[in-house]
Design an enzyme around this catalytic site. Sequence first.
Site, PDB file in Angstrom:
ATOM      1  N   LYS A  29       0.817  -1.221   0.000  1.00 21.51           N
ATOM      2  CA  LYS A  29       0.000   0.000   0.000  1.00 21.51           C
ATOM      3  C   LYS A  29       0.850   1.269   0.000  1.00 21.51           C
ATOM      4  O   LYS A  29       0.495   2.247  -0.663  1.00 21.51           O
ATOM      5  CB  LYS A  29      -0.954   0.005   1.187  1.00 21.51           C
ATOM      6  CG  LYS A  29      -0.305   0.153   2.544  1.00 21.51           C
ATOM      7  CD  LYS A  29      -1.345   0.197   3.646  1.00 21.51           C
ATOM      8  CE  LYS A  29      -0.705   0.291   5.014  1.00 21.51           C
ATOM      9  NZ  LYS A  29       0.079   1.520   5.192  1.00 21.51           N
ATOM     10  N   THR A  30       1.967   1.278   0.727  1.00 25.36           N
ATOM     11  CA  THR A  30       2.816   2.480   0.752  1.00 25.36           C
ATOM     12  C   THR A  30       3.362   2.775  -0.639  1.00 25.36           C
ATOM     13  O   THR A  30       3.451   3.928  -1.064  1.00 25.36           O
ATOM     14  CB  THR A  30       3.968   2.306   1.753  1.00 25.36           C
ATOM     15  OG1 THR A  30       3.433   1.959   3.028  1.00 25.36           O
ATOM     16  CG2 THR A  30       4.775   3.585   1.884  1.00 25.36           C
ATOM     17  N   ASP A 216      -3.524   7.599   4.786  1.00 28.62           N
ATOM     18  CA  ASP A 216      -3.056   6.228   5.016  1.00 28.62           C
ATOM     19  C   ASP A 216      -3.650   5.686   6.318  1.00 28.62           C
ATOM     20  O   ASP A 216      -4.033   6.456   7.207  1.00 28.62           O
ATOM     21  CB  ASP A 216      -1.529   6.234   5.086  1.00 28.62           C
ATOM     22  CG  ASP A 216      -0.938   4.828   5.030  1.00 28.62           C
ATOM     23  OD1 ASP A 216      -1.668   3.887   4.658  1.00 28.62           O
ATOM     24  OD2 ASP A 216       0.255   4.677   5.353  1.00 28.62           O
ATOM     25  N   GLU A 217      -3.727   4.369   6.439  1.00 32.51           N
ATOM     26  CA  GLU A 217      -4.230   3.697   7.650  1.00 32.51           C
ATOM     27  C   GLU A 217      -5.589   4.274   8.072  1.00 32.51           C
ATOM     28  O   GLU A 217      -5.828   4.570   9.248  1.00 32.51           O
ATOM     29  CB  GLU A 217      -3.221   3.837   8.803  1.00 32.51           C
ATOM     30  CG  GLU A 217      -1.837   3.297   8.509  1.00 32.51           C
ATOM     31  CD  GLU A 217      -1.765   1.775   8.472  1.00 32.51           C
ATOM     32  OE1 GLU A 217      -2.826   1.119   8.579  1.00 32.51           O
ATOM     33  OE2 GLU A 217      -0.652   1.233   8.333  1.00 32.51           O
ATOM     34  N   GLN A 247      -7.439  -5.001   9.666  1.00 33.77           N
ATOM     35  CA  GLN A 247      -6.333  -4.661  10.567  1.00 33.77           C
ATOM     36  C   GLN A 247      -6.690  -3.494  11.488  1.00 33.77           C
ATOM     37  O   GLN A 247      -5.806  -2.808  11.993  1.00 33.77           O
ATOM     38  CB  GLN A 247      -5.068  -4.332   9.764  1.00 33.77           C
ATOM     39  CG  GLN A 247      -4.526  -5.525   8.991  1.00 33.77           C
ATOM     40  CD  GLN A 247      -3.188  -5.233   8.352  1.00 33.77           C
ATOM     41  OE1 GLN A 247      -2.151  -5.176   9.006  1.00 33.77           O
ATOM     42  NE2 GLN A 247      -3.193  -5.051   7.042  1.00 33.77           N
ATOM     43  N   ARG A 601       2.076 -11.386  10.038  1.00 31.01           N
ATOM     44  CA  ARG A 601       3.447 -10.887  10.249  1.00 31.01           C
ATOM     45  C   ARG A 601       4.460 -11.918   9.764  1.00 31.01           C
ATOM     46  O   ARG A 601       5.606 -11.588   9.484  1.00 31.01           O
ATOM     47  CB  ARG A 601       3.731 -10.619  11.740  1.00 31.01           C
ATOM     48  CG  ARG A 601       2.884  -9.570  12.431  1.00 31.01           C
ATOM     49  CD  ARG A 601       2.749  -8.285  11.665  1.00 31.01           C
ATOM     50  NE  ARG A 601       1.542  -8.304  10.851  1.00 31.01           N
ATOM     51  CZ  ARG A 601       1.289  -7.461   9.869  1.00 31.01           C
ATOM     52  NH1 ARG A 601       2.170  -6.536   9.542  1.00 31.01           N
ATOM     53  NH2 ARG A 601       0.161  -7.526   9.180  1.00 31.01           N
TER      54      ARG A 601
END
Length: 748
Positions: A29-30, A216-217, A247, A601
Amino acid sequence: MNGLNDKQSEACCYTDGPLLILAGAGSGKTRVITHRIAYLMEKCKVNPYNILAITFTNKAAKEMRERVKKILGEDAIGVWVSTFHSMCVRILRKHIECIGGTKDFSIYDTDEQKVVMKETIKYLNLDPKLYQEKAMLAAISKAKENYISPDDYERENAASFRDQQIAKIYREYQRRLRISNALDFDDLIYQTIFLFETNPDVLAEYQERFKHIMVDEYQDTNHTQFVLVKQLAAKYRNLCVVGDDDQSIYKFRGANIYNILNFEEEYPDAMVVKLEQNYRSTANILNTANAVIANNEGRKDKTLWTDKEDGEKITFTKYNDEYREAEGTVSKIKSVKRMGVSYGSMAILYRTNAQSRVLEEKLIYENVPYKLVGGTNFYARKEIRDIVAYLKVLANPSDANALKRIINVPRRGIGDTTVAKVSEFADNNGMSVYDALLDIAEIPGMSRSVDKINKFTDMMESIRSRIGEGFLEAIFDEIIEKTGYIEELNAEGTDEAKARIENIGELKNKVVIFEEQHKEATLTELLEEIALVADADEAGDVDESEKVTLMTLHSAKGLEFPYVFMVGMEDRLFPSGMSIDSEDPDALEEERRLCYVGITRAMEKLYMSAASQRMVRGTTCMSDVSRFVKEIPKHYLDSDDTFVSKPKIFSNVGYGRPKMVQNDYSKNNPYTKLTGNPSANPGFGKAFPMGGADTDSYSAGDTVKHIKFGKGVVKSITPAGNDKEIIVDFERVGEKRMFMSLVKMKKI
């Protein structure tokens, strides 16, 4: 646009109107955000001055700036990349005079807020024990996050006397901030919204500037952040939000998952792009994550997939207790290390910080270097140091450092000036500070402090009188009860306070287990063991890349590791008992999202483990395997049933009546009540897990090495109830009697 997949390219190229990018874990995504900024500038000829990108941390903002600069060079300097708070500071510095402030305002940190709150409570003549600083600051913070003013708070809580008092505190706290020309962190966003609401021309200026906005987020935004973004994007509506509802794990910080779930209701013409290709994990790990999260109802439909191979199955192991779990986990870590994998490629994840104690001790014993992320080593935590300081003073009243640490903890009105005068008197008369406190009435100028100090020394002497009775657990319980330490934390009511209570409960586990392992345990021996572990904790200078990472699942968000160990996979621990019992259906779903974060993770291999029984605040509780593990299809799991064994307890070994209860980590225990009485029957109610050392592995005459006592020789082994008693003559400490199932030593 080189290197982007089809969905990533689609997200970058959609530039007109609202856009929701649902970015699954590890989907890049970044990269999409930075390339989208580049696309706006290069292909759409958007002036960088008109682009705003909002992140949640300064680190993320810095990384985004660097990535954009790498693509576009110096042209990227004009793009405004910042956190919510830093953006609001810049706006308020320029325009705060419009709402009655001045541009040179201060921003108060947590400590400065506490000072203001302390003054506020004193000014209003309220009891600081009933209206604790941290609790009041938390209540005000929550109000500000929901854009509720003091007047609104008072109206909405008219039926509650306590809340009416909080409204008064809120109003006075804000008055004092205004007098000091200061804002707290919540004010930065709150006052910016207020500025825009009351000054349409100022809002219009920033709407005109920020024609393209990216957040973002987005799943982690709270109400005021949602309102602020909505205000800024209202004119051009070129709002792109990026996030993953699966998330969303920060509800306790005010995050509102419905900001992302209801985005299409807020913007009916929104384009939705799903990034589902994962570049991090193997197929088995992703399939496991998909299977677990699919049980949530409140989510957007998406499924992670990868071009990578299936990889290894998820290993699940059920151990007898948390000590065997720690043993098994560290053993697996050492096995992976022998395969050539660095310790830095491995992480142990757990639900609560209190779980780290057993793991830390085992890692230290096995000489495995580790680091804690987002936390403090167990024995360095404030509450642990406080309680250990009480134990030190009980064992050795001459320990001036420990005494000074706890003489006013919890607060009992004994200030630094008083302590300094007592210390000076002690020095001048060749006596310890504690002895001087016992003679406080003889010290000149102490008349106002005599009663307070006498109450403290009477309490300590009362507890000290029980040391010879040999019940360490009872002494521990008396400290908690008579000091009111946990009672004060309960009154605080914050998440931090709850974590501290859990840590104290874990310290009690240490005391109980130590007493079980050492038949005639003394307080001095307990403190020696704690000191040795704490000292080893801080020793050594190992490269950070050669340390196993320990952290909570919350702290792990945004990180990745080739090898991940998720421990404590038990119902009422993970998911928490509070979420299971909650009337809020999202509580359990957030726990499942947290599990999803933990699973994703792992890059190459995921280990999960649970304990059949776990000690909670000194009582051994039966544990059921987490429902999240049960939600994993069996064909993704490698679970060896030979690891599963029923826990056993001693029937009678001279320590009182054994007790085994069904696991409940959040209900019906004194550590979550305001009674200040941690045990109705101190020293009793213990359970003794069996199945430690192989009882046939030692014989009289064997040379052994113990975790604490060092080298010794086995003298005899005799039956003791359902266990065996082993007597070892150690070179350093002489003979010790121990139960075979509980000894921590090896034959050499």
